[in-house]
Design a protein around this motif. Structure first.
Motif, PDB file in Angstrom:
ATOM      1  N   SER A  25      67.146  33.485  15.505  1.00 44.61           N
ATOM      2  CA  SER A  25      66.239  32.620  14.976  1.00 44.61           C
ATOM      3  C   SER A  25      65.361  31.837  15.822  1.00 44.61           C
ATOM      4  O   SER A  25      64.367  31.456  15.489  1.00 44.61           O
ATOM      5  CB  SER A  25      67.125  31.556  14.271  1.00 44.61           C
ATOM      6  OG  SER A  25      68.145  31.057  14.994  1.00 44.61           O
ATOM      7  N   GLY A  26      65.655  31.720  17.237  1.00 44.60           N
ATOM      8  CA  GLY A  26      65.108  30.992  18.227  1.00 44.60           C
ATOM      9  C   GLY A  26      63.885  31.800  18.340  1.00 44.60           C
ATOM     10  O   GLY A  26      62.782  31.165  18.683  1.00 44.60           O
ATOM     11  N   LEU A  27      64.129  33.056  18.705  1.00 46.48           N
ATOM     12  CA  LEU A  27      62.886  34.233  18.981  1.00 46.48           C
ATOM     13  C   LEU A  27      61.935  33.934  17.892  1.00 46.48           C
ATOM     14  O   LEU A  27      60.706  33.833  18.151  1.00 46.48           O
ATOM     15  CB  LEU A  27      63.525  35.170  19.284  1.00 46.48           C
ATOM     16  CG  LEU A  27      62.535  36.499  19.606  1.00 46.48           C
ATOM     17  CD1 LEU A  27      61.567  36.130  20.974  1.00 46.48           C
ATOM     18  CD2 LEU A  27      63.049  37.819  19.857  1.00 46.48           C
ATOM     19  N   LEU A  32      56.349  32.364  15.483  1.00 49.65           N
ATOM     20  CA  LEU A  32      55.970  31.512  14.600  1.00 49.65           C
ATOM     21  C   LEU A  32      55.396  30.248  15.180  1.00 49.65           C
ATOM     22  O   LEU A  32      54.309  29.921  14.543  1.00 49.65           O
ATOM     23  CB  LEU A  32      57.019  31.355  13.327  1.00 49.65           C
ATOM     24  CG  LEU A  32      57.253  32.661  12.760  1.00 49.65           C
ATOM     25  CD1 LEU A  32      58.183  32.247  11.690  1.00 49.65           C
ATOM     26  CD2 LEU A  32      55.999  33.178  12.076  1.00 49.65           C
ATOM     27  N   GLY A  33      55.966  29.421  15.807  1.00 43.43           N
ATOM     28  CA  GLY A  33      55.517  28.213  16.482  1.00 43.43           C
ATOM     29  C   GLY A  33      54.290  28.297  17.147  1.00 43.43           C
ATOM     30  O   GLY A  33      53.491  27.443  16.728  1.00 43.43           O
ATOM     31  N   ILE A  34      54.393  29.117  18.355  1.00 44.25           N
ATOM     32  CA  ILE A  34      53.155  29.246  18.949  1.00 44.25           C
ATOM     33  C   ILE A  34      52.182  29.696  18.051  1.00 44.25           C
ATOM     34  O   ILE A  34      50.794  29.054  18.104  1.00 44.25           O
ATOM     35  CB  ILE A  34      53.463  30.338  20.160  1.00 44.25           C
ATOM     36  CG1 ILE A  34      54.427  29.775  21.009  1.00 44.25           C
ATOM     37  CG2 ILE A  34      52.170  30.690  20.742  1.00 44.25           C
ATOM     38  CD1 ILE A  34      54.900  30.651  22.060  1.00 44.25           C
ATOM     39  N   LEU A  35      52.229  30.749  17.201  1.00 42.12           N
ATOM     40  CA  LEU A  35      51.035  31.124  16.190  1.00 42.12           C
ATOM     41  C   LEU A  35      50.632  29.950  15.497  1.00 42.12           C
ATOM     42  O   LEU A  35      49.358  29.826  15.509  1.00 42.12           O
ATOM     43  CB  LEU A  35      51.737  32.400  15.165  1.00 42.12           C
ATOM     44  CG  LEU A  35      50.962  32.912  14.385  1.00 42.12           C
ATOM     45  CD1 LEU A  35      49.697  33.878  14.867  1.00 42.12           C
ATOM     46  CD2 LEU A  35      51.564  33.889  13.318  1.00 42.12           C
ATOM     47  N   LEU A  58      57.506  22.415   5.979  1.00 42.44           N
ATOM     48  CA  LEU A  58      58.804  22.820   6.494  1.00 42.44           C
ATOM     49  C   LEU A  58      59.583  21.535   6.971  1.00 42.44           C
ATOM     50  O   LEU A  58      60.774  21.411   6.916  1.00 42.44           O
ATOM     51  CB  LEU A  58      58.636  24.104   7.456  1.00 42.44           C
ATOM     52  CG  LEU A  58      58.337  25.295   6.865  1.00 42.44           C
ATOM     53  CD1 LEU A  58      58.112  26.494   7.978  1.00 42.44           C
ATOM     54  CD2 LEU A  58      59.623  25.830   6.105  1.00 42.44           C
ATOM     55  N   ARG A  59      58.638  20.865   7.945  1.00 42.69           N
ATOM     56  CA  ARG A  59      59.174  19.622   8.424  1.00 42.69           C
ATOM     57  C   ARG A  59      59.868  18.701   7.433  1.00 42.69           C
ATOM     58  O   ARG A  59      60.913  17.968   7.613  1.00 42.69           O
ATOM     59  CB  ARG A  59      58.185  19.046   9.213  1.00 42.69           C
ATOM     60  CG  ARG A  59      57.750  19.643  10.674  1.00 42.69           C
ATOM     61  CD  ARG A  59      57.024  18.909  11.411  1.00 42.69           C
ATOM     62  NE  ARG A  59      57.840  17.805  12.084  1.00 42.69           N
ATOM     63  CZ  ARG A  59      57.251  16.707  12.953  1.00 42.69           C
ATOM     64  NH1 ARG A  59      56.070  17.090  13.245  1.00 42.69           N
ATOM     65  NH2 ARG A  59      58.003  15.895  13.364  1.00 42.69           N
ATOM     66  N   ASN A  60      59.165  18.721   6.450  1.00 43.21           N
ATOM     67  CA  ASN A  60      59.793  17.631   5.312  1.00 43.21           C
ATOM     68  C   ASN A  60      60.750  18.308   4.318  1.00 43.21           C
ATOM     69  O   ASN A  60      60.753  17.609   3.273  1.00 43.21           O
ATOM     70  CB  ASN A  60      58.430  17.037   4.616  1.00 43.21           C
ATOM     71  CG  ASN A  60      57.572  16.362   5.616  1.00 43.21           C
ATOM     72  OD1 ASN A  60      58.106  15.350   6.027  1.00 43.21           O
ATOM     73  ND2 ASN A  60      56.665  16.832   6.108  1.00 43.21           N
ATOM     74  N   THR A  61      60.905  19.434   4.335  1.00 47.23           N
ATOM     75  CA  THR A  61      62.150  19.990   3.568  1.00 47.23           C
ATOM     76  C   THR A  61      63.488  20.125   4.351  1.00 47.23           C
ATOM     77  O   THR A  61      63.464  20.585   5.108  1.00 47.23           O
ATOM     78  CB  THR A  61      61.699  21.466   3.101  1.00 47.23           C
ATOM     79  OG1 THR A  61      60.462  21.448   2.356  1.00 47.23           O
ATOM     80  CG2 THR A  61      62.724  22.230   2.273  1.00 47.23           C
ATOM     81  N   PRO A  62      64.502  19.533   3.486  1.00 45.86           N
ATOM     82  CA  PRO A  62      65.757  19.399   4.102  1.00 45.86           C
ATOM     83  C   PRO A  62      66.308  20.979   4.459  1.00 45.86           C
ATOM     84  O   PRO A  62      65.986  21.804   3.621  1.00 45.86           O
ATOM     85  CB  PRO A  62      66.680  18.953   3.094  1.00 45.86           C
ATOM     86  CG  PRO A  62      65.745  18.255   2.156  1.00 45.86           C
ATOM     87  CD  PRO A  62      64.358  18.896   2.270  1.00 45.86           C
ATOM     88  N   GLY A  93      64.898  29.894  11.427  1.00 49.02           N
ATOM     89  CA  GLY A  93      63.773  30.484  12.254  1.00 49.02           C
ATOM     90  C   GLY A  93      62.414  29.776  11.688  1.00 49.02           C
ATOM     91  O   GLY A  93      61.589  29.104  12.368  1.00 49.02           O
ATOM     92  N   PHE A  94      62.324  29.759  10.435  1.00 44.27           N
ATOM     93  CA  PHE A  94      60.999  29.079   9.810  1.00 44.27           C
ATOM     94  C   PHE A  94      61.106  27.697   9.831  1.00 44.27           C
ATOM     95  O   PHE A  94      60.236  27.030  10.276  1.00 44.27           O
ATOM     96  CB  PHE A  94      61.070  29.442   8.228  1.00 44.27           C
ATOM     97  CG  PHE A  94      60.606  30.821   7.771  1.00 44.27           C
ATOM     98  CD1 PHE A  94      60.558  31.894   8.847  1.00 44.27           C
ATOM     99  CD2 PHE A  94      59.843  31.108   6.741  1.00 44.27           C
ATOM    100  CE1 PHE A  94      60.128  33.066   8.600  1.00 44.27           C
ATOM    101  CE2 PHE A  94      59.302  32.407   6.607  1.00 44.27           C
ATOM    102  CZ  PHE A  94      59.674  33.450   7.308  1.00 44.27           C
ATOM    103  N   TYR A  95      62.285  26.803   9.553  1.00 43.19           N
ATOM    104  CA  TYR A  95      62.393  25.481   9.766  1.00 43.19           C
ATOM    105  C   TYR A  95      62.008  24.751  11.288  1.00 43.19           C
ATOM    106  O   TYR A  95      61.216  24.232  11.531  1.00 43.19           O
ATOM    107  CB  TYR A  95      63.851  25.210   9.320  1.00 43.19           C
ATOM    108  CG  TYR A  95      64.028  23.615   9.384  1.00 43.19           C
ATOM    109  CD1 TYR A  95      63.688  22.745   8.496  1.00 43.19           C
ATOM    110  CD2 TYR A  95      64.833  23.246  10.627  1.00 43.19           C
ATOM    111  CE1 TYR A  95      64.004  21.321   8.570  1.00 43.19           C
ATOM    112  CE2 TYR A  95      65.086  21.948  10.727  1.00 43.19           C
ATOM    113  CZ  TYR A  95      64.705  20.786   9.842  1.00 43.19           C
ATOM    114  OH  TYR A  95      64.890  19.515   9.726  1.00 43.19           O
ATOM    115  N   THR A  96      62.833  25.658  12.262  1.00 49.50           N
ATOM    116  CA  THR A  96      62.437  25.527  13.700  1.00 49.50           C
ATOM    117  C   THR A  96      61.175  25.597  14.163  1.00 49.50           C
ATOM    118  O   THR A  96      60.654  24.849  14.911  1.00 49.50           O
ATOM    119  CB  THR A  96      63.552  26.142  14.428  1.00 49.50           C
ATOM    120  OG1 THR A  96      64.683  25.869  14.024  1.00 49.50           O
ATOM    121  CG2 THR A  96      63.451  25.703  15.987  1.00 49.50           C
ATOM    122  N   SER A  97      60.301  26.719  13.410  1.00 47.23           N
ATOM    123  CA  SER A  97      58.941  26.781  13.926  1.00 47.23           C
ATOM    124  C   SER A  97      58.247  25.731  13.745  1.00 47.23           C
ATOM    125  O   SER A  97      57.203  25.645  14.651  1.00 47.23           O
ATOM    126  CB  SER A  97      58.681  28.271  13.154  1.00 47.23           C
ATOM    127  OG  SER A  97      58.294  27.767  11.898  1.00 47.23           O
TER     128      SER A  97
END
Length: 215
Positions: A25-27, A32-35, A58-62, A93-97
């Motif tokens: 999930s980190g990868l 996704l985060g860089i993109l 994503l940042r505002n969804t639990p 992965g999506f949440y952390t991105s």
């Protein structure tokens, strides 16, 4: 101590499961985060809108709600039969991105605007400027917040244990349901998480020192 020795295979599998889930999930989150960070600083308005929407949602969804959607809704609508491990990886992965996106964007903003202007003056495209000029310089600034984000990701992976994914928190739940002393179980699980988080922290400190030496 007995609960650890008597159930060492379960603890070992849970430990490996947590490491695997965190790494996968980190990868995904890093890519996704860089993109999305690139989208957010893009001169193209639709791309900026996509990046902003991604981060805002994503940042505002639990995270627990994302897990519920990923585990119970996604298989029914999009990908039937997908394993809980893959679904948990996608949720994490999506949440952390979204957090990585903001960390990378902040790092990009620390690079002098003149660097981008100089790159454009010699004919570089926006993508080339970002990849060759901006991101390498932003890396040193981005590493400290990335370390905290990946440590948080490791701890967030415990939610996956409640959805059938075999990891450390799932082992704790399994042994607790069997009536073993919960205090000892939590102690060994906590120590295992500390090993992982200290390793992540040490790896990022090593990267920071190497980049400073290179500078």
């Amino acid at each position: 101590m007995n609960v650890l020795l008597d159930h060492l295979p379960q603890f070992r599998e849970g430990f490996i499961g947590t490491i695997s889930l965190t790494a996968a999930s980190g990868l995904l989150a890093l890519v996704l985060g860089i993109l999305m960070a690139g989208f957010r600083v893009s001169p193209v308005p639709p791309l900026r809108a996509v990046g902003t929407t991604w981060v805002t949602l994503l940042r505002n969804t639990p995270l627990t709600l994302l897990f519920l959607v990923s585990i119970f809704v996604v298989p029914q609508i999009l990908f039937p039969g997908t394993s809980p491990y893959v679904l948990a990886m996608l949720a994490l992965g999506f949440y952390t991105s979204s957090f990585i996106c903001e960390a990378v964007r902040s790092g990009i903003n620390t690079v002098s605007l003149g660097q981008a202007e100089a790159a454009r003056s010699i004919g570089m495209t926006f993508t080339q400027t970002l990849r060759i000029v901006i991101l390498p310089q932003a890396t040193r600034t981005v590493l400290p917040p990335l370390s905290s984000i990946f440590i948080a990701l490791t701890k967030n992976s415990a939610i996956a244990g409640a959805f059938g994914v075999h990891e450390l928190f799932g082992v704790q739940k399994l042994l607790s349901d069997k009536g073993f002393a919960i205090g000892w179980i939590f102690l060994w699980v906590a120590l295992a998480y500390l090993v992982i988080t200290f390793t992540i922290s040490g790896a990022f400190r090593l990267l920071e020192r190497r980049l400073e030496v290179a500078r």
